[in-house]
Design a protein around this motif. Structure first.
Motif, PDB file in Angstrom:
ATOM      1  N   SER A 119       0.878  -0.990   0.090  1.00  0.00           N
ATOM      2  CA  SER A 119      -0.059  -0.250  -0.049  1.00  0.00           C
ATOM      3  C   SER A 119       1.119   1.215  -0.052  1.00  0.00           C
ATOM      4  CB  SER A 119      -0.987  -0.059   1.225  1.00  0.00           C
ATOM      5  OG  SER A 119      -0.345   0.172   2.422  1.00  0.00           O
TER       6      SER A 119
ATOM      7  N   SER B 112       4.099   1.196   1.969  1.00  0.00           N
ATOM      8  CA  SER B 112       4.228   0.301   2.979  1.00  0.00           C
ATOM      9  C   SER B 112       3.908  -1.136   2.685  1.00  0.00           C
ATOM     10  CB  SER B 112       3.375   0.873   3.923  1.00  0.00           C
ATOM     11  OG  SER B 112       1.966   0.926   3.757  1.00  0.00           O
TER      12      SER B 112
ATOM     13  N   ARG C  71       1.338  -3.875   4.015  1.00  0.00           N
ATOM     14  CA  ARG C  71       0.156  -4.259   5.064  1.00  0.00           C
ATOM     15  C   ARG C  71       0.379  -5.691   5.570  1.00  0.00           C
ATOM     16  NH1 ARG C  71      -4.777  -3.542   3.294  1.00  0.00           N
ATOM     17  NH2 ARG C  71      -4.010  -3.247   1.056  1.00  0.00           N
TER      18      ARG C  71
ATOM     19  N   GLN D 125      -3.832  -5.966  12.301  1.00  0.00           N
ATOM     20  CA  GLN D 125      -3.023  -5.407  11.173  1.00  0.00           C
ATOM     21  C   GLN D 125      -1.767  -4.497  11.679  1.00  0.00           C
ATOM     22  OE1 GLN D 125      -5.457  -3.383   8.479  1.00  0.00           O
ATOM     23  NE2 GLN D 125      -3.966  -3.625   6.827  1.00  0.00           N
ATOM     24  N   GLN D 126      -0.828  -4.952  10.790  1.00  0.00           N
ATOM     25  CA  GLN D 126       0.531  -4.203  11.077  1.00  0.00           C
ATOM     26  C   GLN D 126       0.709  -3.467   9.911  1.00  0.00           C
ATOM     27  OE1 GLN D 126       2.010  -4.568  14.188  1.00  0.00           O
ATOM     28  NE2 GLN D 126       0.311  -5.635  14.937  1.00  0.00           N
ATOM     29  N   LEU D 127       1.738  -2.639   9.922  1.00  0.00           N
ATOM     30  CA  LEU D 127       2.282  -1.700   8.719  1.00  0.00           C
ATOM     31  C   LEU D 127       3.759  -1.761   8.874  1.00  0.00           C
ATOM     32  CD1 LEU D 127       0.863  -0.187   6.450  1.00  0.00           C
ATOM     33  CD2 LEU D 127       1.063   1.834   7.799  1.00  0.00           C
TER      34      LEU D 127
ATOM     35  N   ARG E 137       7.139  -0.120   7.194  1.00  0.00           N
ATOM     36  CA  ARG E 137       7.412   1.062   6.369  1.00  0.00           C
ATOM     37  C   ARG E 137       8.904   1.528   6.504  1.00  0.00           C
ATOM     38  NH1 ARG E 137       7.516   3.014  11.197  1.00  0.00           N
ATOM     39  NH2 ARG E 137       6.349   4.186  12.482  1.00  0.00           N
TER      40      ARG E 137
END
Length: 138
Positions: free
Chosen positions: A92, A95, A97, A104-106, A108
């Motif tokens: 996304s 990043s 996901r 949910q983790q991101l 980056r």
């Protein structure tokens, strides 16, 4: 005469509308298409292995079976024996996901300072899940 004039105006309006629809369908792809392709082009550069502290690691590979912008994240994210697993991720806006036990983790991009860990402060090419969890290339 008025009826003929109204008929002519109506015909022009109808043909004008249909021409604008044709023009729109023949128009080149919008920036939206470019934006949709761009996230995975950025995250494709993250493929490979990175290390954290005390044996933690993150290994990113492309998930070709799921298509562009999909990844497999093999990671040891904690010191407990059960804190190693592989997660499916999706690109996304700059990043990746993914879902892990906490939701949910991101993932980056960042630097050593963004990891919040003094052992990684000098690093420049890192990926961060949250303050206190980061993985860097040597």
């Amino acid at each position: 005469m008025k009826k003929a004039l109204l008929a002519l105006i109506a015909t022009m309006l109808i043909s004008g509308c249909s021409n604008s629809n044709t023009s729109a369908s023949n128009a080149p792809a919008s920036d939206t298409t470019t934006e949709q392709n761009q996230p995975h082009q950025v995250t494709d550069q993250w493929v490979g292995r990175r290390t954290g502290v005390e044996g933690l690691f993150l290994e990113i590979s492309k998930d070709d079976s799921a298509g562009p912008g999909h990844y497999l994240l093999h990671m040891r994210y904690g010191l407990d024996a059960d804190q190693i697993d592989t997660f499916e991720g999706q690109a996304s806006a700059e990043s990746i996901r993914f879902n892990r036990e906490g939701g949910q983790q991101l993932l980056r991009a960042g630097d050593g300072e963004a990891t919040g860990m003094k052992w990684l402060l000098e690093k420049e090419d890192c990926l961060v899940v949250a303050t206190g969890e980061g993985y860097c290339r040597d």
